[in-house]
Design a protein around this motif. Structure first.
Motif, PDB file in Angstrom:
ATOM      1  N   ILE A  50      13.927   8.474   8.483  1.00  0.00           N
ATOM      2  CA  ILE A  50      14.293   9.545   9.423  1.00  0.00           C
ATOM      3  C   ILE A  50      15.469  10.304   8.818  1.00  0.00           C
ATOM      4  O   ILE A  50      16.622   9.877   8.927  1.00  0.00           O
ATOM      5  CB  ILE A  50      14.667   8.981  10.805  1.00  0.00           C
ATOM      6  N   ALA A  51      15.167  11.423   8.154  1.00  0.00           N
ATOM      7  CA  ALA A  51      16.226  12.237   7.556  1.00  0.00           C
ATOM      8  C   ALA A  51      16.950  13.042   8.619  1.00  0.00           C
ATOM      9  O   ALA A  51      18.182  13.149   8.612  1.00  0.00           O
ATOM     10  CB  ALA A  51      15.632  13.167   6.500  1.00  0.00           C
ATOM     11  N   THR A  52      16.181  13.590   9.556  1.00  0.00           N
ATOM     12  CA  THR A  52      16.737  14.320  10.691  1.00  0.00           C
ATOM     13  C   THR A  52      15.952  13.924  11.930  1.00  0.00           C
ATOM     14  O   THR A  52      14.735  14.140  11.970  1.00  0.00           O
ATOM     15  CB  THR A  52      16.624  15.845  10.497  1.00  0.00           C
ATOM     16  N   PRO A  53      16.597  13.318  12.947  1.00  0.00           N
ATOM     17  CA  PRO A  53      15.870  12.916  14.155  1.00  0.00           C
ATOM     18  C   PRO A  53      15.202  14.103  14.826  1.00  0.00           C
ATOM     19  O   PRO A  53      15.648  15.255  14.689  1.00  0.00           O
ATOM     20  CB  PRO A  53      16.965  12.316  15.041  1.00  0.00           C
ATOM     21  N   LYS A  54      14.138  13.837  15.562  1.00  0.00           N
ATOM     22  CA  LYS A  54      13.413  14.921  16.242  1.00  0.00           C
ATOM     23  C   LYS A  54      14.295  15.582  17.310  1.00  0.00           C
ATOM     24  O   LYS A  54      14.189  16.768  17.550  1.00  0.00           O
ATOM     25  CB  LYS A  54      12.143  14.370  16.882  1.00  0.00           C
ATOM     26  N   GLY A  62      11.771  15.124   9.082  1.00  0.00           N
ATOM     27  CA  GLY A  62      12.790  16.168   9.188  1.00  0.00           C
ATOM     28  C   GLY A  62      13.309  16.699   7.871  1.00  0.00           C
ATOM     29  O   GLY A  62      14.293  17.442   7.847  1.00  0.00           O
ATOM     30  N   ARG A  63      12.644  16.364   6.758  1.00  0.00           N
ATOM     31  CA  ARG A  63      13.132  16.860   5.463  1.00  0.00           C
ATOM     32  C   ARG A  63      11.962  17.063   4.504  1.00  0.00           C
ATOM     33  O   ARG A  63      11.068  16.225   4.427  1.00  0.00           O
ATOM     34  CB  ARG A  63      14.125  15.879   4.837  1.00  0.00           C
ATOM     35  N   ILE A  64      11.994  18.184   3.799  1.00  0.00           N
ATOM     36  CA  ILE A  64      10.990  18.468   2.781  1.00  0.00           C
ATOM     37  C   ILE A  64      11.706  18.698   1.455  1.00  0.00           C
ATOM     38  O   ILE A  64      12.669  19.459   1.381  1.00  0.00           O
ATOM     39  CB  ILE A  64      10.157  19.720   3.142  1.00  0.00           C
ATOM     40  N   GLN A  65      11.237  18.015   0.405  1.00  0.00           N
ATOM     41  CA  GLN A  65      11.848  18.151  -0.917  1.00  0.00           C
ATOM     42  C   GLN A  65      11.112  19.237  -1.705  1.00  0.00           C
ATOM     43  O   GLN A  65      10.034  19.002  -2.243  1.00  0.00           O
ATOM     44  CB  GLN A  65      11.799  16.816  -1.660  1.00  0.00           C
ATOM     45  N   TYR A  66      11.721  20.404  -1.773  1.00  0.00           N
ATOM     46  CA  TYR A  66      11.053  21.554  -2.366  1.00  0.00           C
ATOM     47  C   TYR A  66      10.971  21.479  -3.889  1.00  0.00           C
ATOM     48  O   TYR A  66      10.229  22.247  -4.506  1.00  0.00           O
ATOM     49  CB  TYR A  66      11.759  22.845  -1.933  1.00  0.00           C
ATOM     50  N   ASN A  67      11.687  20.565  -4.502  1.00  0.00           N
ATOM     51  CA  ASN A  67      11.607  20.464  -5.959  1.00  0.00           C
ATOM     52  C   ASN A  67      10.232  19.986  -6.418  1.00  0.00           C
ATOM     53  O   ASN A  67       9.862  20.162  -7.579  1.00  0.00           O
ATOM     54  CB  ASN A  67      12.697  19.525  -6.489  1.00  0.00           C
ATOM     55  N   ALA A  68       9.470  19.398  -5.497  1.00  0.00           N
ATOM     56  CA  ALA A  68       8.125  18.926  -5.846  1.00  0.00           C
ATOM     57  C   ALA A  68       7.033  19.860  -5.337  1.00  0.00           C
ATOM     58  O   ALA A  68       5.847  19.534  -5.432  1.00  0.00           O
ATOM     59  CB  ALA A  68       7.903  17.529  -5.283  1.00  0.00           C
ATOM     60  N   LEU A  69       7.426  21.014  -4.832  1.00  0.00           N
ATOM     61  CA  LEU A  69       6.456  21.924  -4.213  1.00  0.00           C
ATOM     62  C   LEU A  69       5.373  22.372  -5.194  1.00  0.00           C
ATOM     63  O   LEU A  69       4.173  22.259  -4.909  1.00  0.00           O
ATOM     64  CB  LEU A  69       7.192  23.138  -3.642  1.00  0.00           C
ATOM     65  N   LEU A  70       5.761  22.877  -6.345  1.00  0.00           N
ATOM     66  CA  LEU A  70       4.776  23.368  -7.314  1.00  0.00           C
ATOM     67  C   LEU A  70       3.886  22.247  -7.850  1.00  0.00           C
ATOM     68  O   LEU A  70       2.654  22.384  -7.853  1.00  0.00           O
ATOM     69  CB  LEU A  70       5.472  24.090  -8.469  1.00  0.00           C
ATOM     70  N   ILE A  89       7.260  11.882   3.369  1.00  0.00           N
ATOM     71  CA  ILE A  89       8.260  10.987   2.785  1.00  0.00           C
ATOM     72  C   ILE A  89       9.404  10.703   3.749  1.00  0.00           C
ATOM     73  O   ILE A  89       9.877   9.570   3.874  1.00  0.00           O
ATOM     74  CB  ILE A  89       8.824  11.574   1.469  1.00  0.00           C
ATOM     75  N   ALA A  90       9.864  11.725   4.450  1.00  0.00           N
ATOM     76  CA  ALA A  90      10.983  11.549   5.385  1.00  0.00           C
ATOM     77  C   ALA A  90      10.824  12.505   6.555  1.00  0.00           C
ATOM     78  O   ALA A  90      10.487  13.679   6.365  1.00  0.00           O
ATOM     79  CB  ALA A  90      12.317  11.798   4.679  1.00  0.00           C
ATOM     80  N   GLY A 148       0.789  -1.229   0.000  1.00  0.00           N
ATOM     81  CA  GLY A 148       0.000   0.000   0.000  1.00  0.00           C
ATOM     82  C   GLY A 148       0.821   1.279   0.000  1.00  0.00           C
ATOM     83  O   GLY A 148       1.725   1.474  -0.824  1.00  0.00           O
ATOM     84  N   ASN A 149       0.522   2.169   0.969  1.00  0.00           N
ATOM     85  CA  ASN A 149       1.193   3.466   1.037  1.00  0.00           C
ATOM     86  C   ASN A 149       2.703   3.331   1.160  1.00  0.00           C
ATOM     87  O   ASN A 149       3.464   4.149   0.611  1.00  0.00           O
ATOM     88  CB  ASN A 149       0.667   4.268   2.238  1.00  0.00           C
ATOM     89  N   ASN A 150       3.153   2.322   1.888  1.00  0.00           N
ATOM     90  CA  ASN A 150       4.595   2.138   2.071  1.00  0.00           C
ATOM     91  C   ASN A 150       5.303   1.826   0.752  1.00  0.00           C
ATOM     92  O   ASN A 150       6.450   2.230   0.544  1.00  0.00           O
ATOM     93  CB  ASN A 150       4.848   1.016   3.078  1.00  0.00           C
ATOM     94  N   LEU A 151       4.614   1.130  -0.140  1.00  0.00           N
ATOM     95  CA  LEU A 151       5.187   0.845  -1.456  1.00  0.00           C
ATOM     96  C   LEU A 151       5.399   2.136  -2.238  1.00  0.00           C
ATOM     97  O   LEU A 151       6.443   2.323  -2.885  1.00  0.00           O
ATOM     98  CB  LEU A 151       4.264  -0.096  -2.234  1.00  0.00           C
ATOM     99  N   ILE A 152       4.431   3.044  -2.172  1.00  0.00           N
ATOM    100  CA  ILE A 152       4.550   4.317  -2.883  1.00  0.00           C
ATOM    101  C   ILE A 152       5.690   5.149  -2.300  1.00  0.00           C
ATOM    102  O   ILE A 152       6.495   5.734  -3.041  1.00  0.00           O
ATOM    103  CB  ILE A 152       3.220   5.090  -2.815  1.00  0.00           C
ATOM    104  N   ILE A 153       5.774   5.192  -0.977  1.00  0.00           N
ATOM    105  CA  ILE A 153       6.853   5.958  -0.336  1.00  0.00           C
ATOM    106  C   ILE A 153       8.214   5.375  -0.703  1.00  0.00           C
ATOM    107  O   ILE A 153       9.165   6.111  -1.007  1.00  0.00           O
ATOM    108  CB  ILE A 153       6.648   5.986   1.196  1.00  0.00           C
ATOM    109  N   ASP A 154       8.326   4.048  -0.684  1.00  0.00           N
ATOM    110  CA  ASP A 154       9.582   3.401  -1.087  1.00  0.00           C
ATOM    111  C   ASP A 154       9.939   3.736  -2.532  1.00  0.00           C
ATOM    112  O   ASP A 154      11.115   3.945  -2.867  1.00  0.00           O
ATOM    113  CB  ASP A 154       9.470   1.885  -0.927  1.00  0.00           C
ATOM    114  N   GLU A 155       8.940   3.765  -3.391  1.00  0.00           N
ATOM    115  CA  GLU A 155       9.181   4.048  -4.804  1.00  0.00           C
ATOM    116  C   GLU A 155       9.652   5.486  -5.009  1.00  0.00           C
ATOM    117  O   GLU A 155      10.429   5.774  -5.914  1.00  0.00           O
ATOM    118  CB  GLU A 155       7.888   3.801  -5.605  1.00  0.00           C
ATOM    119  N   ILE A 156       9.206   6.392  -4.143  1.00  0.00           N
ATOM    120  CA  ILE A 156       9.680   7.781  -4.205  1.00  0.00           C
ATOM    121  C   ILE A 156      11.120   7.861  -3.716  1.00  0.00           C
ATOM    122  O   ILE A 156      11.955   8.562  -4.297  1.00  0.00           O
ATOM    123  CB  ILE A 156       8.765   8.700  -3.367  1.00  0.00           C
ATOM    124  N   HIS A 157      11.432   7.117  -2.653  1.00  0.00           N
ATOM    125  CA  HIS A 157      12.813   7.094  -2.152  1.00  0.00           C
ATOM    126  C   HIS A 157      13.766   6.519  -3.197  1.00  0.00           C
ATOM    127  O   HIS A 157      14.840   7.075  -3.451  1.00  0.00           O
ATOM    128  CB  HIS A 157      12.895   6.241  -0.876  1.00  0.00           C
TER     129      HIS A 157
END
Length: 429
Positions: free
Chosen positions: A420-424, A177-185, A174-175, A79-88
């Motif tokens: 976990i891109a950046t721990p809390k 502590g990290r936001i990928q701004y290239n996908a913002l628009l 997706i991760a 399910g959702n985890n497959l999509i997230i993995d595919e984005i990674h």
């Protein structure tokens, strides 16, 4: 200098036009599929209301869902985890059959009374359709990551009527502590177009309302409407919301683990889950914790909407919904986690408001978004959701609640593929 500036703006304009042309048809397709899903879901829920005996077939429905995935959707099971993995890391791709399979099985879950949500279905519809368009457009792996993220935004924005939340959720989930701004628009376009498409099909979303607080509840001033006592109550309640989110995530994972360990015949797992749900409903004596929990099955039923009113939830409604949903999803039924999280948060907020002598509708709204923020590790998206659903008047409190719950929920969440891109907090803290 002028030539360089012109070149930069031309590149920006080219980027905007390109992604708009790519995303708009994708978002329209996703929004249309989500509209169909919401219509079918509403029909299934109300059909069960009128035919209560369908609950007794829940174990059979669970077995049917198990074999549907075994025969037709083994690769889509995650399910959702497959999509997230595919984005990674783009690899095997998201199967085309994921969208129709999750739509059908989620409707089956709700038709027979399983306690699940709808966000997971919408996200999987978005990811599956986006992946299909990516293959048609022959996109590179980098662009495929962007369009899959936009697919999540379109699905989420469309299913809840929150386009900005959908955009930020897709970027944030997706991760940690990290936001990928290239996908913002692309995500913004997808969230808006997906939501507009659902509205164009005539599908409407549930409206929620926070009662206006009395003047004495505010701090002295027009811009800081957070009295210190009220703020303290919000922080305390939000810590509890974060712990509830942690309990939800751990309970679902525990149910899955225990089921696989003790039940070796896999098709018996959903059958047992269905029997447990039936048994719990008999013990409690009411069907309030079945299905979505938005529309009341009978006058006086505990729902998300009723939780915004005094006496609209029992003291442990939140705990029962947590157990029902953990059993449903942990034993293989399909659907999302987010609407049950809304239910858990709103009813827990209702209970805490009574204990803390705080405004009920406000604390129901804070729980609504904060438990979700803690379970998905998306405090920015959930703060924006509070503003989109309830208005901007209490935006400061929304932010306090979501970020407090985010920290108290720990580093785990409902999505195991979330990195976990950046721990809390750092190790030395």
């Amino acid at each position: 200098m002028v030539k360089k500036l012109f070149s930069q703006h031309y590149s920006i304009l080219k980027y905007l036009v390109r992604w708009s042309l790519i995303i708009i048809p994708v978002a329209i397709a996703i929004g249309s599929m989500v509209a169909l899903f919401l219509w079918l879901l509403g029909w299934a829920i109300h059909y069960r209301f009128a035919h209560k005996w369908l609950l007794y077939l829940l174990p059979v429905a669970g077995v049917a869902i198990h074999f549907l995935y075994k025969w037709y959707g083994v690769s889509a099971e995650r399910g959702n985890n497959l999509i997230i993995d595919e984005i990674h890391q783009p690899g095997a791709g998201v199967p085309k059959r994921m969208a129709p399979l999750i739509l059908v099985t989620t409707v089956i879950t709700h038709l027979f009374g399983g306690s699940a949500g709808r966000e997971g279905t919408a996200v999987q519809i978005g990811g599956s359709i986006a992946n299909l368009f990516a293959s048609w457009f022959k996109l590179t792996d980098a662009d495929k990551q962007v369009i899959l993220t936009a697919g999540i935004a379109a699905g989420f924005g469309a299913v809840f009527g929150t386009p900005l939340t959908g955009a930020v959720f897709a970027l944030e989930v997706i991760a940690i502590g990290r936001i990928q701004y290239n996908a913002l628009l692309p995500c913004l376009i997808a969230g808006i177009i997906g939501d507009l498409t659902v509205a164009a099909w005539g599908v409407h979303h549930t409206q929620y309302h926070i009662d206006h607080l009395a003047a004495g509840e505010y701090f002295n001033g027009q811009h800081l409407q957070t009295g210190f006592l009220l703020l303290g109550k919000v922080i305390l309640a939000s810590a509890v919301f974060g712990l509830a989110a942690l309990a939800f995530s751990k309970t679902i994972h525990a149910v899955k683990s225990i089921s696989l360990k003790w039940i070796k015949t896999t098709w018996l797992i959903p059958a047992c889950g269905g029997l447990i749900i039936i048994g719990l409903t008999f013990i409690i004596g009411k069907p309030d914790y079945l299905s979505l929990g938005v529309d009341p099955e009978y006058p006086g039923a505990v729902t998300i909407v009723s939780a915004f009113q005094h006496g609209g939830a029992d003291a442990f409604s939140w705990l029962w919904k947590l157990i029902y949903t953990a059993v449903t999803l942990g034993t293989g039924f399909k659907g999302g986690e987010v609407t049950p999280l809304f239910y858990i948060g709103a009813t827990l907020g209702n209970t805490l408001a009574t204990l803390l002598d705080a405004p009920v509708s406000l604390f129901a709204a804070l729980g609504f978004i904060a438990v979700f923020a803690g379970a998905t590790n998306t405090p920015l998206a959930c703060t924006i959701m509070g503003i989109e659903l309830f208005g901007s008047e209490y935006a400061v409190l929304f932010g306090v609640a979501c970020f407090t719950a985010y920290y108290f929920s720990g580093n785990s969440g409902i999505y195991s593929a979330q990195k976990i891109a950046t721990p809390k907090i750092t190790a030395d803290e």
